[in-house]
Design an enzyme around this catalytic site. Sequence first.
Site, PDB file in Angstrom:
ATOM      1  N   CYS A   1      -1.336  24.935 -38.521  1.00 19.13           N
ATOM      2  CA  CYS A   1      -0.827  25.951 -37.583  1.00 19.13           C
ATOM      3  C   CYS A   1      -1.639  25.999 -36.282  1.00 19.13           C
ATOM      4  CB  CYS A   1      -0.804  27.339 -38.230  1.00 19.13           C
ATOM      5  SG  CYS A   1       0.192  27.437 -39.733  1.00 19.13           S
ATOM      6  N   ARG A   2      -2.856  26.533 -36.353  1.00 21.13           N
ATOM      7  CA  ARG A   2      -3.614  26.807 -35.123  1.00 21.13           C
ATOM      8  C   ARG A   2      -4.293  25.583 -34.529  1.00 21.13           C
ATOM      9  NH1 ARG A   2      -7.168  31.289 -37.868  1.00 21.13           N
ATOM     10  NH2 ARG A   2      -6.734  29.808 -39.565  1.00 21.13           N
ATOM     11  N   SER A   3      -5.078  24.847 -35.329  1.00 19.10           N
ATOM     12  CA  SER A   3      -5.851  23.750 -34.708  1.00 19.10           C
ATOM     13  C   SER A   3      -4.971  22.612 -34.192  1.00 19.10           C
ATOM     14  CB  SER A   3      -6.974  23.254 -35.621  1.00 19.10           C
ATOM     15  OG  SER A   3      -6.488  22.698 -36.809  1.00 19.10           O
TER      16      SER A   3
ATOM     17  N   ASP B   1      -4.684  34.033 -37.922  1.00 17.14           N
ATOM     18  CA  ASP B   1      -3.972  33.091 -38.780  1.00 17.14           C
ATOM     19  C   ASP B   1      -2.501  33.499 -38.861  1.00 17.14           C
ATOM     20  OD1 ASP B   1      -2.938  31.563 -40.794  1.00 17.14           O
ATOM     21  OD2 ASP B   1      -4.552  31.961 -42.223  1.00 17.14           O
TER      22      ASP B   1
ATOM     23  N   CYS C   1      -9.270  24.705 -38.029  1.00 10.88           N
ATOM     24  CA  CYS C   1      -8.805  25.966 -38.622  1.00 10.88           C
ATOM     25  C   CYS C   1      -8.858  25.795 -40.136  1.00 10.88           C
ATOM     26  CB  CYS C   1      -7.424  26.355 -38.107  1.00 10.88           C
ATOM     27  SG  CYS C   1      -6.113  25.164 -38.476  1.00 10.88           S
TER      28      CYS C   1
ATOM     29  N   ASN D   1      -5.159  23.283 -41.000  1.00 10.52           N
ATOM     30  CA  ASN D   1      -4.863  22.206 -40.036  1.00 10.52           C
ATOM     31  C   ASN D   1      -3.363  21.946 -39.902  1.00 10.52           C
ATOM     32  OD1 ASN D   1      -5.631  18.661 -39.562  1.00 10.52           O
ATOM     33  ND2 ASN D   1      -5.530  20.253 -38.039  1.00 10.52           N
TER      34      ASN D   1
HETATM   35  P1  4NP Z   1      -3.979  27.320 -40.149  1.00 16.75           P
HETATM   36  O1  4NP Z   1      -3.003  28.242 -41.005  1.00 16.75           O
HETATM   37  O2  4NP Z   1      -5.362  27.490 -40.719  1.00 16.75           O
HETATM   38  O3  4NP Z   1      -3.872  27.865 -38.755  1.00 16.75           O
HETATM   39  O4  4NP Z   1      -3.451  25.911 -40.282  1.00 16.75           O
HETATM   40  C1  4NP Z   1      -2.934  28.167 -42.402  1.00 16.75           C
HETATM   41  C2  4NP Z   1      -2.204  27.167 -43.000  1.00 16.75           C
HETATM   42  C3  4NP Z   1      -2.104  27.119 -44.378  1.00 16.75           C
HETATM   43  C4  4NP Z   1      -2.725  28.105 -45.155  1.00 16.75           C
HETATM   44  C5  4NP Z   1      -3.448  29.111 -44.533  1.00 16.75           C
HETATM   45  C6  4NP Z   1      -3.559  29.136 -43.158  1.00 16.75           C
HETATM   46  N1  4NP Z   1      -2.585  28.094 -46.562  1.00 16.75           N
HETATM   47  O5  4NP Z   1      -3.065  29.032 -47.205  1.00 16.75           O
HETATM   48  O6  4NP Z   1      -1.996  27.140 -47.111  1.00 16.75           O
END
Ligand code: 4NP
Length: 150
Positions: free
Chosen positions: A12-14, A120, A7, A10
């Site tokens: 939240c989702r992955s 997201d 994702c 790294n």
């Molecule tokens: P992820 O979510 O891609 O599912 O881990 C996010 C985590 C952090 C950020 C964006 C999305 N960020 O902008 O820091």
Amino acid sequence: MKVLFVCLGNICRSPMAESLFVSKLQDLSCEYVVESAGTGDWHAGQPPDRRTRAVLQQNGIEHYSLARQVTKSDFEQFDHIIAMDEQNRDDLLRWPGARKDKVSLMMSWVEAPPTMNVPDPYYGTQEDFELVYELLDEATSELLAQLQRN
Ligand code: 4NP
């Protein structure tokens, strides 16, 4: 069989996909290597977001790993590099050393997906994380079923 979930951050989702997939492997005897990574590096070294950990814990899943960024060698190491959304996929396809044949979208493993993108949840609420969990619970089951068949 080596599977990498990807994702943006790294956190939240992955890592949720990784933890779900690992939890589904526990009763299987075959060998899998499962990791997750982000296209961005801002959260490298951090554990998953507390909301990801909360939803995993609610569902009895304890496993998680620390964030890292995708590397060029991931394209050699892994058999499947599975992106959470189309932005992550497009970023992977442009990565140095990209192996396009190994990159897929998480929801493309589901037969009739309600959406092609795992949304997201970072700027969302705990409910958004629960929705992501539902999507990933189904997608990781379908992924495992297909990999076991082949
Ligand atoms: P992820 O979510 O891609 O599912 O881990 C996010 C985590 C952090 C950020 C964006 C999305 N960020 O902008 O820091």
